[in-house]
Write a protein that holds these residues in place. Structure first.
Motif, PDB file in Angstrom:
ATOM      1  N   VAL A 116       0.868  -1.178   0.000  1.00 18.91           N
ATOM      2  CA  VAL A 116       0.000   0.000   0.000  1.00 18.91           C
ATOM      3  C   VAL A 116       0.901   1.223   0.000  1.00 18.91           C
ATOM      4  O   VAL A 116       1.782   1.351   0.852  1.00 18.91           O
ATOM      5  N   GLU A 117       0.667   2.088  -0.967  1.00 21.34           N
ATOM      6  CA  GLU A 117       1.432   3.323  -1.034  1.00 21.34           C
ATOM      7  C   GLU A 117       0.475   4.447  -1.382  1.00 21.34           C
ATOM      8  O   GLU A 117      -0.169   4.417  -2.428  1.00 21.34           O
ATOM      9  N   GLY A 118       0.376   5.409  -0.461  1.00 22.51           N
ATOM     10  CA  GLY A 118      -0.592   6.482  -0.650  1.00 22.51           C
ATOM     11  C   GLY A 118      -1.992   5.910  -0.713  1.00 22.51           C
ATOM     12  O   GLY A 118      -2.412   5.166   0.174  1.00 22.51           O
ATOM     13  N   THR A 119      -2.696   6.187  -1.788  1.00 30.54           N
ATOM     14  CA  THR A 119      -4.064   5.688  -1.941  1.00 30.54           C
ATOM     15  C   THR A 119      -4.132   4.411  -2.773  1.00 30.54           C
ATOM     16  O   THR A 119      -5.220   3.913  -3.031  1.00 30.54           O
ATOM     17  N   LYS A 120      -2.982   3.894  -3.198  1.00 32.58           N
ATOM     18  CA  LYS A 120      -2.965   2.721  -4.072  1.00 32.58           C
ATOM     19  C   LYS A 120      -2.642   1.448  -3.301  1.00 32.58           C
ATOM     20  O   LYS A 120      -1.760   1.428  -2.451  1.00 32.58           O
ATOM     21  N   LEU A 121      -3.379   0.389  -3.637  1.00 28.67           N
ATOM     22  CA  LEU A 121      -3.162  -0.926  -3.066  1.00 28.67           C
ATOM     23  C   LEU A 121      -2.735  -1.865  -4.198  1.00 28.67           C
ATOM     24  O   LEU A 121      -3.363  -1.883  -5.251  1.00 28.67           O
ATOM     25  N   PHE A 122      -1.662  -2.591  -3.973  1.00 31.29           N
ATOM     26  CA  PHE A 122      -1.153  -3.554  -4.940  1.00 31.29           C
ATOM     27  C   PHE A 122      -1.231  -4.934  -4.304  1.00 31.29           C
ATOM     28  O   PHE A 122      -0.859  -5.099  -3.144  1.00 31.29           O
ATOM     29  N   ASP A 123      -1.700  -5.920  -5.054  1.00 34.43           N
ATOM     30  CA  ASP A 123      -1.775  -7.267  -4.508  1.00 34.43           C
ATOM     31  C   ASP A 123      -1.145  -8.267  -5.465  1.00 34.43           C
ATOM     32  O   ASP A 123      -0.824  -7.943  -6.602  1.00 34.43           O
ATOM     33  N   LYS A 124      -0.964  -9.453  -4.980  1.00 37.61           N
ATOM     34  CA  LYS A 124      -0.400 -10.576  -5.730  1.00 37.61           C
ATOM     35  C   LYS A 124       0.877 -10.164  -6.454  1.00 37.61           C
ATOM     36  O   LYS A 124       1.760  -9.534  -5.879  1.00 37.61           O
ATOM     37  N   SER A 125       0.988 -10.517  -7.742  1.00 35.23           N
ATOM     38  CA  SER A 125       2.222 -10.213  -8.477  1.00 35.23           C
ATOM     39  C   SER A 125       2.446  -8.717  -8.608  1.00 35.23           C
ATOM     40  O   SER A 125       3.596  -8.259  -8.638  1.00 35.23           O
ATOM     41  N   GLY A 126       1.379  -7.943  -8.645  1.00 35.25           N
ATOM     42  CA  GLY A 126       1.511  -6.483  -8.715  1.00 35.25           C
ATOM     43  C   GLY A 126       2.208  -5.922  -7.488  1.00 35.25           C
ATOM     44  O   GLY A 126       3.001  -4.985  -7.585  1.00 35.25           O
ATOM     45  N   ALA A 127       1.944  -6.516  -6.321  1.00 35.56           N
ATOM     46  CA  ALA A 127       2.604  -6.076  -5.083  1.00 35.56           C
ATOM     47  C   ALA A 127       4.094  -6.390  -5.139  1.00 35.56           C
ATOM     48  O   ALA A 127       4.931  -5.541  -4.816  1.00 35.56           O
ATOM     49  N   VAL A 128       4.431  -7.593  -5.565  1.00 38.31           N
ATOM     50  CA  VAL A 128       5.841  -7.995  -5.629  1.00 38.31           C
ATOM     51  C   VAL A 128       6.603  -7.094  -6.601  1.00 38.31           C
ATOM     52  O   VAL A 128       7.683  -6.590  -6.283  1.00 38.31           O
ATOM     53  N   LEU A 129       6.019  -6.840  -7.762  1.00 43.19           N
ATOM     54  CA  LEU A 129       6.690  -5.984  -8.748  1.00 43.19           C
ATOM     55  C   LEU A 129       6.827  -4.549  -8.241  1.00 43.19           C
ATOM     56  O   LEU A 129       7.867  -3.917  -8.435  1.00 43.19           O
ATOM     57  N   HIS A 130       5.800  -4.047  -7.588  1.00 38.96           N
ATOM     58  CA  HIS A 130       5.874  -2.690  -7.042  1.00 38.96           C
ATOM     59  C   HIS A 130       6.969  -2.599  -5.970  1.00 38.96           C
ATOM     60  O   HIS A 130       7.722  -1.622  -5.918  1.00 38.96           O
ATOM     61  N   ILE A 131       7.058  -3.609  -5.142  1.00 36.41           N
ATOM     62  CA  ILE A 131       8.076  -3.633  -4.085  1.00 36.41           C
ATOM     63  C   ILE A 131       9.480  -3.640  -4.702  1.00 36.41           C
ATOM     64  O   ILE A 131      10.347  -2.876  -4.278  1.00 36.41           O
ATOM     65  N   PHE A 132       9.706  -4.465  -5.710  1.00 34.46           N
ATOM     66  CA  PHE A 132      11.017  -4.478  -6.364  1.00 34.46           C
ATOM     67  C   PHE A 132      11.330  -3.122  -7.002  1.00 34.46           C
ATOM     68  O   PHE A 132      12.457  -2.640  -6.921  1.00 34.46           O
ATOM     69  N   LYS A 133      10.326  -2.522  -7.601  1.00 33.15           N
ATOM     70  CA  LYS A 133      10.517  -1.197  -8.220  1.00 33.15           C
ATOM     71  C   LYS A 133      10.936  -0.172  -7.168  1.00 33.15           C
ATOM     72  O   LYS A 133      11.859   0.609  -7.361  1.00 33.15           O
ATOM     73  N   ARG A 134      10.266  -0.179  -6.025  1.00 36.98           N
ATOM     74  CA  ARG A 134      10.558   0.776  -4.941  1.00 36.98           C
ATOM     75  C   ARG A 134      11.864   0.446  -4.225  1.00 36.98           C
ATOM     76  O   ARG A 134      12.489   1.331  -3.665  1.00 36.98           O
TER      77      ARG A 134
END
Length: 145
Positions: free
Chosen positions: A74-92
């Protein structure tokens, strides 16, 4: 904790990416340890999905309790789950790790199918704790709740 309070705490940590993880999963705890060691820019904060904070934060994003069972970002108002969460975490996470974001070109249904296949087997492969991990004193500031 009320969902308004969860929104306020999330907004207060808007500069941070909040990672919600299965606190009794050995693999998930290892993932958190991996991120803490590599979080040189102090981007991440963590909370177990089993915590009141995580449940309130999910509810504030319109997600029913129990609907999420592994990693959520969760970042700001956006929630990422499943593979989207993993990819977002690697990006950050930055550095060379953000190159893994290239996998976002793989269609989400395919990525999520692989993610769910692993998630369903994580207890069998890596084990499960009886209770959530307790962070060490040096890690406590990285955890919410």
């Amino acid at each position: 904790m009320a969902s308004d309070e969860a929104k306020n705490r999330s907004a207060a940590g808007a500069a941070h990416c909040i990672v919600l993880f299965d606190g009794v999963c050995s693999f998930c705890n290892g993932w958190v340890q991996f991120l803490i060691k590599r979080d040189q820019r102090d981007v991440f904060r963590f909370a177990a999905l089993q915590s009141d904070f995580a449940q309130s934060l999910l509810a504030a994003h319109g997600v029913e309790s129990g609907e999420m069972n592994s990693v959520v970002a969760v970042e700001g108002t956006k929630l990422f789950d499943k593979s989207g969460a993993v990819l977002h975490i690697f990006k950050r996470l930055g550095g060379m790790w953000k190159l893994l974001f290239i996998f976002s070109v793989v269609p989400r249904p395919v990525r999520d199918a692989v993610y769910l296949w692993i998630a369903r087997r994580r207890y069998q492969w890596f084990g499960k704790y009886d209770s959530c991990m307790l962070p060490t004193d040096s890690m406590k500031r990285k955890f919410i709740d």
